[in-house]
Motif scaffolding. Structure first.
Motif, PDB file in Angstrom:
ATOM      1  N   LYS A 267      48.219  -7.506  55.914  1.00 18.96           N
ATOM      2  CA  LYS A 267      46.821  -7.275  55.551  1.00 18.96           C
ATOM      3  C   LYS A 267      46.166  -8.618  55.232  1.00 18.96           C
ATOM      4  N   VAL A 268      44.972  -8.812  55.790  1.00 16.53           N
ATOM      5  CA  VAL A 268      44.267 -10.073  55.611  1.00 16.53           C
ATOM      6  C   VAL A 268      42.776  -9.814  55.451  1.00 16.53           C
ATOM      7  N   PHE A 344      39.135  -2.278  47.786  1.00 21.10           N
ATOM      8  CA  PHE A 344      39.351  -1.334  48.885  1.00 21.10           C
ATOM      9  C   PHE A 344      39.974  -2.017  50.103  1.00 21.10           C
ATOM     10  N   GLY A 345      39.649  -3.309  50.307  1.00 24.15           N
ATOM     11  CA  GLY A 345      40.265  -4.023  51.417  1.00 24.15           C
ATOM     12  C   GLY A 345      41.769  -4.069  51.289  1.00 24.15           C
ATOM     13  N   ALA A 346      42.252  -4.199  50.092  1.00 22.89           N
ATOM     14  CA  ALA A 346      43.696  -4.250  49.868  1.00 22.89           C
ATOM     15  C   ALA A 346      44.362  -2.887  50.049  1.00 22.89           C
ATOM     16  N   GLN A 347      43.547  -1.827  50.114  1.00 23.68           N
ATOM     17  CA  GLN A 347      44.094  -0.473  50.213  1.00 23.68           C
ATOM     18  C   GLN A 347      43.905   0.139  51.606  1.00 23.68           C
ATOM     19  N   MET A 348      43.678  -0.667  52.618  1.00 24.15           N
ATOM     20  CA  MET A 348      43.524  -0.114  53.965  1.00 24.15           C
ATOM     21  C   MET A 348      44.694   0.816  54.273  1.00 24.15           C
ATOM     22  N   TRP A 351      47.143   0.382  59.772  1.00 26.17           N
ATOM     23  CA  TRP A 351      46.973  -1.005  60.211  1.00 26.17           C
ATOM     24  C   TRP A 351      45.732  -1.225  61.062  1.00 26.17           C
ATOM     25  N   LYS A 352      45.203  -0.175  61.677  1.00 23.25           N
ATOM     26  CA  LYS A 352      43.991  -0.336  62.470  1.00 23.25           C
ATOM     27  C   LYS A 352      42.710  -0.149  61.656  1.00 23.25           C
ATOM     28  N   SER A 353      42.833   0.350  60.433  1.00 26.43           N
ATOM     29  CA  SER A 353      41.641   0.537  59.601  1.00 26.43           C
ATOM     30  C   SER A 353      41.037  -0.819  59.261  1.00 26.43           C
ATOM     31  N   THR A 354      39.712  -0.841  59.068  1.00 27.95           N
ATOM     32  CA  THR A 354      39.034  -2.130  58.926  1.00 27.95           C
ATOM     33  C   THR A 354      37.692  -1.966  58.237  1.00 27.95           C
ATOM     34  N   TRP A 401      39.727   7.286  52.615  1.00 28.94           N
ATOM     35  CA  TRP A 401      39.533   5.866  52.300  1.00 28.94           C
ATOM     36  C   TRP A 401      38.120   5.424  52.646  1.00 28.94           C
ATOM     37  N   CYS A 402      37.635   5.839  53.801  1.00 28.87           N
ATOM     38  CA  CYS A 402      36.271   5.468  54.218  1.00 28.87           C
ATOM     39  C   CYS A 402      35.224   5.991  53.251  1.00 28.87           C
TER      40      CYS A 402
END
Length: 465
Positions: A267-268, A344-348, A351-354, A401-402
């Motif tokens: 995750k980045v 929330f970025g850290a909780q994607m 792997w394709k979620s963005t 999540w969204c």
């Protein structure tokens, strides 16, 4: 005979002279023909009418109007909410309208309503020319254009609609008209951001810009550094040269070349750059941001043709994944919003979620908020929260999540959203996304589509309805 069967047989009998192809539930190839990009959408139209030309489009529109059946118009089939298809009604498929005519002398390109941006990029790129589009080359020209058109060239060249010179449109009456600054100017105003509410566009004429080799690609940082990077990005980009476009993103590193094995699926946070000025000036343009933040995990920026960047994400996001979207326009990103993004970025969840923050400034701000239907000319970014996965079992996880991410950030938004990145969220949300332009759009809708035939979209209600 079921209602679906009756509609199918009626269409085959009454749409005389149709040169394209009809596909109905009993036909071989129906399952493939009804599929759209977002596999979360599972609808069964009574008839899919793949038009061969503008005359075919007019025939299908006329039939749907007379029969008062639900009509969906499908170009590239990328609409996240599935608004290019419908249960039990008619899908008008434009995918065979593939003409592309580049005129390098006048810096224009005429594009059929069924083209994808990858096809246009290939044709215009051969001349070192381009018009602004999105970031996935399989996206349809029609849907992206009519909603506005955010992408890699926004800061330098404006939105896609800012480069639209004219369009050929089939109206709800079946009449074929041209919309431009001098012909049906009210219609031309409305289709530049108003979506598919006003007719079916069978041909677009775009202005082209000289864009040959660009310097682009991603810079990735550790997810733990996302708040620091986002604050620096927020402060830097609006003052950067217009030639420098860069959208901020949360992502997971794709598990394939050219990315190093040790980064696969990590995750980045990152910025996807597109510098469209002189290549030797790209490093200088990016330097203030890169010098203000920690050293990245990867700085994958290089010279390349623009079409290479436009298609770079295609292998990651093929048709057939589960998608759920939410979106907002953003005028500012206060520190509290930065912290919420980092959380929330850290909780994607997959792997394709963005999450992407697309710039809306530079040349996009040269156009006034009432000059086109796209009202949020004072926004600085368009945010999109996208839950994506290939496994249907994860549909609820990516949706949750969204929604949670969107609800946490919505208090910091400008109110509305980019209509191309909305789900089916109701009329109040549509109104908010057109702001002060909604009433005028409603009046134009009443002129060109008074019965609201074109309502399978982010719908604008005709005045008086």
């Amino acid at each position: 005979m079921t209602a679906t069967d009756a509609l199918t047989h009626s269409a085959r009998r009454e749409i005389s002279g149709f040169a394209g192809r009809f596909t109905s539930p009993e036909d071989q190839g129906y399952e493939e023909a009804r599929a759209v990009y977002n596999a979360m959408i599972d609808r069964r139209p009574a008839l899919i009418a793949t038009a061969a030309d503008a005359e075919d489009v007019a025939r299908v529109v006329d039939f749907a109007a007379k029969k008062e059946v639900l009509l969906a118009v499908r170009g590239g089939a990328h609409n996240g909410a599935g608004l290019g298809t419908v249960d039990d009604g008619v899908v008008l498929d434009l995918s065979a309208l593939k003409s592309i005519e580049v005129d390098p002398g006048s810096h224009t390109v005429r594009v059929g309503g069924g083209c994808t941006w990858g096809e246009v990029d290939a044709a215009t790129g051969a001349y070192g020319l381009a018009t602004p589009s999105g970031i996935i080359s399989t996206t349809g020209v029609g849907g992206l254009t009519l909603g506005g058109g955010l992408g890699h060239l926004t800061r330098k060249c404006g939105l896609t609609i800012d480069n639209l010179l004219e369009a050929e449109v089939v109206l709800a009456s079946g009449e074929r008209v041209r919309a431009s600054a001098t012909e049906n100017p009210d219609l031309f105003w409305a289709i530049r951001g108003g979506g598919g509410n006003f007719g079916v566009v069978t041909s677009f004429l775009f202005r082209l810009h000289e864009v040959g080799t660009i310097v682009g690609g991603p810079t990735f940082w550790a997810i733990e550094e996302s708040a620091e990077v986002l604050r620096a990005y927020r402060d830097f980009l609006p003052g950067a040269p217009r030639e420098l476009n860069g959208f901020f993103a949360f992502a997971s590193v794709p598990p394939a070349p050219p990315f190093p094995d040790e980064l696969h699926l990590r995750k980045v946070c990152g910025i996807v750059w597109c510098y469209s000025g002189a290549p030797e000036q790209a490093a200088e343009a990016m330097a203030p941001l890169l010098e203000a933040v920690p050293e990245p995990l990867l700085h994958g920026v290089q010279e390349m043709p623009l079409p290479a960047l436009q298609g770079a994400f295609d292998p990651v996001y093929p048709a057939g994944d589960q998608w759920y979207w939410r979106a907002d326009f953003v005028k500012e990103i206060p520190d509290a919003a930065v912290e919420a993004h980092a959380h929330f970025g850290a909780q994607m969840p997959t792997w394709k979620s963005t999450m992407h923050l697309y710039p809306i400034d530079g040349a996009a701000h040269d156009v006034g908020p009432t000059d086109t239907a796209f009202a949020y000319r004072d926004a600085l970014w368009g945010s999109v929260f996208a839950g994506v996965d290939s496994d249907p079992a994860n549909a609820e996880k990516i949706r949750r999540w969204c929604v949670d991410y969107f609800e946490a950030l919505h208090p910091y938004s400008a109110g509305g959203a980019y209509v191309n990145m909305m789900m089916d969220e109701g009329q109040e949300r549509v109104r908010a996304s057109y702001g002060a332009n909604y009433e005028r759009l409603s009046q134009v809708k009443a002129i060109y589509d008074p019965t609201n035939l074109f309502r399978v979209n982010q719908n604008i209600i005709p005045t008086g309805s």
